[in-house]
Enzyme design. Sequence first.
Site, PDB file in Angstrom:
ATOM      1  N   ILE A   4      20.310  43.772 -32.057  1.00  0.00           N
ATOM      2  CA  ILE A   4      19.620  44.424 -30.929  1.00  0.00           C
ATOM      3  C   ILE A   4      20.414  45.649 -30.460  1.00  0.00           C
ATOM      4  CG2 ILE A   4      18.560  44.073 -28.662  1.00  0.00           C
ATOM      5  CD1 ILE A   4      18.681  41.012 -29.240  1.00  0.00           C
ATOM      6  N   ASN A  27      33.654  43.827 -32.387  1.00  0.00           N
ATOM      7  CA  ASN A  27      34.770  43.271 -33.175  1.00  0.00           C
ATOM      8  C   ASN A  27      34.340  42.911 -34.605  1.00  0.00           C
ATOM      9  OD1 ASN A  27      33.296  40.952 -32.863  1.00  0.00           O
ATOM     10  ND2 ASN A  27      34.895  39.766 -31.831  1.00  0.00           N
ATOM     11  N   LYS A  75      25.860  33.917 -30.711  1.00  0.00           N
ATOM     12  CA  LYS A  75      24.472  33.574 -30.336  1.00  0.00           C
ATOM     13  C   LYS A  75      23.831  32.434 -31.122  1.00  0.00           C
ATOM     14  CE  LYS A  75      22.255  36.657 -33.591  1.00  0.00           C
ATOM     15  NZ  LYS A  75      21.130  37.483 -33.933  1.00  0.00           N
ATOM     16  N   SER A 125      18.848  35.566 -21.800  1.00  0.00           N
ATOM     17  CA  SER A 125      17.921  34.978 -22.771  1.00  0.00           C
ATOM     18  C   SER A 125      16.940  34.060 -22.063  1.00  0.00           C
ATOM     19  CB  SER A 125      18.751  34.173 -23.771  1.00  0.00           C
ATOM     20  OG  SER A 125      17.924  33.329 -24.521  1.00  0.00           O
ATOM     21  N   TYR A 149      25.546  27.514 -26.000  1.00  0.00           N
ATOM     22  CA  TYR A 149      25.228  28.952 -26.031  1.00  0.00           C
ATOM     23  C   TYR A 149      24.407  29.334 -24.790  1.00  0.00           C
ATOM     24  CZ  TYR A 149      22.211  32.951 -26.917  1.00  0.00           C
ATOM     25  OH  TYR A 149      21.504  34.123 -26.764  1.00  0.00           O
ATOM     26  N   LYS A 183      24.999  31.769 -21.092  1.00  0.00           N
ATOM     27  CA  LYS A 183      24.105  32.780 -20.496  1.00  0.00           C
ATOM     28  C   LYS A 183      23.862  32.461 -19.018  1.00  0.00           C
ATOM     29  CE  LYS A 183      23.457  35.276 -24.189  1.00  0.00           C
ATOM     30  NZ  LYS A 183      24.190  36.555 -24.299  1.00  0.00           N
ATOM     31  N   LEU A 194      13.157  31.872 -37.299  1.00  0.00           N
ATOM     32  CA  LEU A 194      11.924  31.874 -38.094  1.00  0.00           C
ATOM     33  C   LEU A 194      11.733  33.139 -38.945  1.00  0.00           C
ATOM     34  CD1 LEU A 194       9.262  30.411 -38.721  1.00  0.00           C
ATOM     35  CD2 LEU A 194       8.254  31.582 -36.758  1.00  0.00           C
ATOM     36  N   GLY A 208      15.986  19.691 -29.897  1.00  0.00           N
ATOM     37  CA  GLY A 208      16.188  20.709 -28.854  1.00  0.00           C
ATOM     38  C   GLY A 208      15.054  21.720 -28.742  1.00  0.00           C
TER      39      GLY A 208
HETATM   40  P1  NAD Z   1      24.291  40.049 -33.020  1.00  0.00           P
HETATM   41  O1  NAD Z   1      25.200  38.931 -33.391  1.00  0.00           O
HETATM   42  O2  NAD Z   1      23.569  40.755 -34.109  1.00  0.00           O
HETATM   43  O3  NAD Z   1      25.107  41.140 -32.163  1.00  0.00           O
HETATM   44  C1  NAD Z   1      26.179  40.796 -31.319  1.00  0.00           C
HETATM   45  C2  NAD Z   1      27.338  41.725 -31.661  1.00  0.00           C
HETATM   46  O4  NAD Z   1      28.439  41.428 -30.802  1.00  0.00           O
HETATM   47  C3  NAD Z   1      27.830  41.565 -33.100  1.00  0.00           C
HETATM   48  O5  NAD Z   1      27.881  42.843 -33.706  1.00  0.00           O
HETATM   49  C4  NAD Z   1      29.220  40.951 -32.952  1.00  0.00           C
HETATM   50  O6  NAD Z   1      30.104  41.391 -33.978  1.00  0.00           O
HETATM   51  C5  NAD Z   1      29.635  41.431 -31.568  1.00  0.00           C
HETATM   52  N1  NAD Z   1      30.599  40.591 -30.836  1.00  0.00           N
HETATM   53  C6  NAD Z   1      30.541  39.262 -30.596  1.00  0.00           C
HETATM   54  N2  NAD Z   1      31.581  38.864 -29.828  1.00  0.00           N
HETATM   55  C7  NAD Z   1      32.313  39.984 -29.574  1.00  0.00           C
HETATM   56  C8  NAD Z   1      33.507  40.251 -28.841  1.00  0.00           C
HETATM   57  N3  NAD Z   1      34.176  39.277 -28.222  1.00  0.00           N
HETATM   58  N4  NAD Z   1      33.970  41.520 -28.792  1.00  0.00           N
HETATM   59  C9  NAD Z   1      33.325  42.529 -29.439  1.00  0.00           C
HETATM   60  N5  NAD Z   1      32.207  42.340 -30.142  1.00  0.00           N
HETATM   61  C10 NAD Z   1      31.693  41.095 -30.204  1.00  0.00           C
HETATM   62  O7  NAD Z   1      23.268  39.469 -31.936  1.00  0.00           O
HETATM   63  P2  NAD Z   1      21.936  40.128 -31.345  1.00  0.00           P
HETATM   64  O8  NAD Z   1      20.777  39.356 -31.857  1.00  0.00           O
HETATM   65  O9  NAD Z   1      21.959  41.592 -31.499  1.00  0.00           O
HETATM   66  O10 NAD Z   1      22.112  39.726 -29.819  1.00  0.00           O
HETATM   67  C11 NAD Z   1      22.709  40.608 -28.871  1.00  0.00           C
HETATM   68  C12 NAD Z   1      22.815  39.889 -27.539  1.00  0.00           C
HETATM   69  O11 NAD Z   1      21.519  39.447 -27.131  1.00  0.00           O
HETATM   70  C13 NAD Z   1      23.689  38.627 -27.577  1.00  0.00           C
HETATM   71  O12 NAD Z   1      24.412  38.547 -26.369  1.00  0.00           O
HETATM   72  C14 NAD Z   1      22.681  37.516 -27.681  1.00  0.00           C
HETATM   73  O13 NAD Z   1      23.171  36.317 -27.149  1.00  0.00           O
HETATM   74  C15 NAD Z   1      21.527  38.062 -26.848  1.00  0.00           C
HETATM   75  N6  NAD Z   1      20.226  37.461 -27.200  1.00  0.00           N
HETATM   76  C16 NAD Z   1      19.819  37.468 -28.511  1.00  0.00           C
HETATM   77  C17 NAD Z   1      18.604  36.841 -28.851  1.00  0.00           C
HETATM   78  C18 NAD Z   1      18.147  36.797 -30.284  1.00  0.00           C
HETATM   79  O14 NAD Z   1      17.319  35.940 -30.603  1.00  0.00           O
HETATM   80  N7  NAD Z   1      18.620  37.664 -31.172  1.00  0.00           N
HETATM   81  C19 NAD Z   1      17.797  36.248 -27.850  1.00  0.00           C
HETATM   82  C20 NAD Z   1      18.237  36.292 -26.532  1.00  0.00           C
HETATM   83  C21 NAD Z   1      19.459  36.906 -26.216  1.00  0.00           C
HETATM   84  N1  UFG Z   2      10.948  27.417 -36.868  1.00  0.00           N
HETATM   85  C1  UFG Z   2      10.491  26.762 -37.994  1.00  0.00           C
HETATM   86  N2  UFG Z   2      11.217  26.874 -39.145  1.00  0.00           N
HETATM   87  C2  UFG Z   2      12.352  27.609 -39.240  1.00  0.00           C
HETATM   88  C3  UFG Z   2      12.822  28.275 -38.072  1.00  0.00           C
HETATM   89  C4  UFG Z   2      12.088  28.149 -36.911  1.00  0.00           C
HETATM   90  O1  UFG Z   2       9.472  26.074 -37.952  1.00  0.00           O
HETATM   91  O2  UFG Z   2      12.972  27.664 -40.324  1.00  0.00           O
HETATM   92  C5  UFG Z   2      10.155  27.338 -35.620  1.00  0.00           C
HETATM   93  C6  UFG Z   2      10.902  26.662 -34.478  1.00  0.00           C
HETATM   94  O3  UFG Z   2      10.722  25.277 -34.516  1.00  0.00           O
HETATM   95  C7  UFG Z   2      10.267  27.339 -33.268  1.00  0.00           C
HETATM   96  C8  UFG Z   2       9.950  28.756 -33.762  1.00  0.00           C
HETATM   97  O4  UFG Z   2       9.912  28.652 -35.186  1.00  0.00           O
HETATM   98  O5  UFG Z   2       9.051  26.707 -32.934  1.00  0.00           O
HETATM   99  C9  UFG Z   2      10.992  29.779 -33.372  1.00  0.00           C
HETATM  100  O6  UFG Z   2      12.297  29.345 -33.751  1.00  0.00           O
HETATM  101  P1  UFG Z   2      13.557  30.323 -33.756  1.00  0.00           P
HETATM  102  O7  UFG Z   2      14.724  29.533 -34.269  1.00  0.00           O
HETATM  103  O8  UFG Z   2      13.231  31.592 -34.469  1.00  0.00           O
HETATM  104  O9  UFG Z   2      13.749  30.706 -32.227  1.00  0.00           O
HETATM  105  P2  UFG Z   2      13.998  29.784 -30.940  1.00  0.00           P
HETATM  106  O10 UFG Z   2      12.818  29.968 -30.041  1.00  0.00           O
HETATM  107  O11 UFG Z   2      14.356  28.408 -31.313  1.00  0.00           O
HETATM  108  O12 UFG Z   2      15.312  30.447 -30.314  1.00  0.00           O
HETATM  109  C10 UFG Z   2      15.462  31.857 -30.140  1.00  0.00           C
HETATM  110  C11 UFG Z   2      16.933  32.229 -30.310  1.00  0.00           C
HETATM  111  C12 UFG Z   2      17.757  31.650 -29.205  1.00  0.00           C
HETATM  112  C13 UFG Z   2      17.191  32.036 -27.870  1.00  0.00           C
HETATM  113  C14 UFG Z   2      15.728  31.650 -27.782  1.00  0.00           C
HETATM  114  C15 UFG Z   2      15.126  32.159 -26.511  1.00  0.00           C
HETATM  115  O13 UFG Z   2      17.421  31.728 -31.548  1.00  0.00           O
HETATM  116  O14 UFG Z   2      19.069  32.171 -29.284  1.00  0.00           O
HETATM  117  O15 UFG Z   2      15.018  32.231 -28.878  1.00  0.00           O
HETATM  118  O16 UFG Z   2      15.349  33.500 -26.357  1.00  0.00           O
HETATM  119  F1  UFG Z   2      17.887  31.402 -26.906  1.00  0.00           F
END
Ligand code: NAD
Ligand code: UFG
Length: 338
Positions: free
Chosen positions: A13, A33, A85, A125, A150, A154, A201, A295
């Site tokens: 992101i 990092n 994450k 999140s 995790y 948050k 997914l 979960g």
């Molecule tokens: P990502 O893992 O691709 O990006 C996170 C980045 O942070 C990585 O590049 C990692 O190297 C860096 N990082 C981690 N710990 C660090 C530290 N201590 N110092 C410096 N760098 C560090 O994840 P993303 O999907 O881009 O998510 C970005 C943020 O959004 C995260 O905080 C995540 O929890 C939050 N978020 C993500 C999702 C999702 O589904 N992708 C959903 C809700 C919230």
């Molecule tokens: N699913 C499958 N098969 C897979 C993966 C996922 O059926 O191989 C289903 C899950 O059961 C769920 C949906 O697809 O119904 C979405 O699952 P994801 O794992 O893609 O996403 P989640 O909603 O479980 O969780 C995501 C992030 C979390 C975040 C949450 C809310 O992984 O970090 O969204 O923002 F907290």
Amino acid sequence: MHTILVTGGLGFIGSETVIALINNGYEPVIVDNLSNSKEAVLDRIETITGKRVPFIKLDVCDEEPLRKVFAQYKIDAVIHFAGLKAVGESVEKPLLYYQNNLMSSLTLLKVMKEFDVRNIVFSSSATVYGVPERVPLTESDPVTHATNPYGETKVMIEHILMDTQAAWKELNVALLRYFNPIGAHPSGLLGEDPNGIPNNLMPYISQVAIGKRDHLRIWGDTYPTPDGTGIRDYIHVVDLAEGHVATLKKLDKNPGLVIYNLGTGKGTSVLEMVHAFEEATGVKVPYKIYPPRAGDVAENYANCDKASEELGWKAKYNVVDACRDAFNFQKKNPDGIK
Ligand code: NAD
Ligand code: UFG
């Protein structure tokens, strides 16, 4: 506001948001990092935008190197993406998650205060809502306990930011609760690059579609939803990135504390996602039904009216667009970003 420090800016992101920042005239500075990203992302950002973004490799938990960055650049705002994450990993290694996610946020806030940097956008999140009592979720719905470490980080960081803002009134804090970010940059140069077997997914479907995995495992088809599979609010990462730009504009008006859901407002089931993917790509996605994943909740989607009214922001892309872009990225990077 001009110079924006982006922690975790080489991640999924963060990198997309860096592009949106450049497109909107901001000067991003990235710290990361590389624990879950590659330095090659910088080259790709440069290919897309024509700009070489300053990057400092550091751990946000380490105060001294972070302080040097604040001393070198006149930072106007911070977007704090850095964090671990993976839900399952957080259950196995809770201390790693509490240590990394909490310490990085505490250290960042300490250094921001020292340098009088008064704006922070935090990547929260939908997970902070725990098991929803009802959907769609609004920002005033209860946040008590998440269902895994995790998610708990948050919830805790949201509290840390709220308490800090209450004591330091000049600080502007935006808590952005993302729903399910998917998709990729339309160029196919940037996207989600998970290590090992994907948990989420969209990357799993993409890897089935290029033949890297045999079939999609659908976790349960007896939920109380129209087709029995789980429903989520999938938001294209390009839309999500734009949401950060809109939030910075809001912070410029000194609002104090603001909280927004960033989603589409629309729920999509797992089976609907499979069909959207097939429609977008013309590739068949074989699947088998498995027992529900521990979960998981049946249904989770956002009410995004507040972001629309107060930020003037709305998601523009639908899940078919996101599937097309995710598959394009997967095809161009079958072994991830190198
Ligand atoms: P990502 O893992 O691709 O990006 C996170 C980045 O942070 C990585 O590049 C990692 O190297 C860096 N990082 C981690 N710990 C660090 C530290 N201590 N110092 C410096 N760098 C560090 O994840 P993303 O999907 O881009 O998510 C970005 C943020 O959004 C995260 O905080 C995540 O929890 C939050 N978020 C993500 C999702 C999702 O589904 N992708 C959903 C809700 C919230
Ligand atoms: N699913 C499958 N098969 C897979 C993966 C996922 O059926 O191989 C289903 C899950 O059961 C769920 C949906 O697809 O119904 C979405 O699952 P994801 O794992 O893609 O996403 P989640 O909603 O479980 O969780 C995501 C992030 C979390 C975040 C949450 C809310 O992984 O970090 O969204 O923002 F907290």
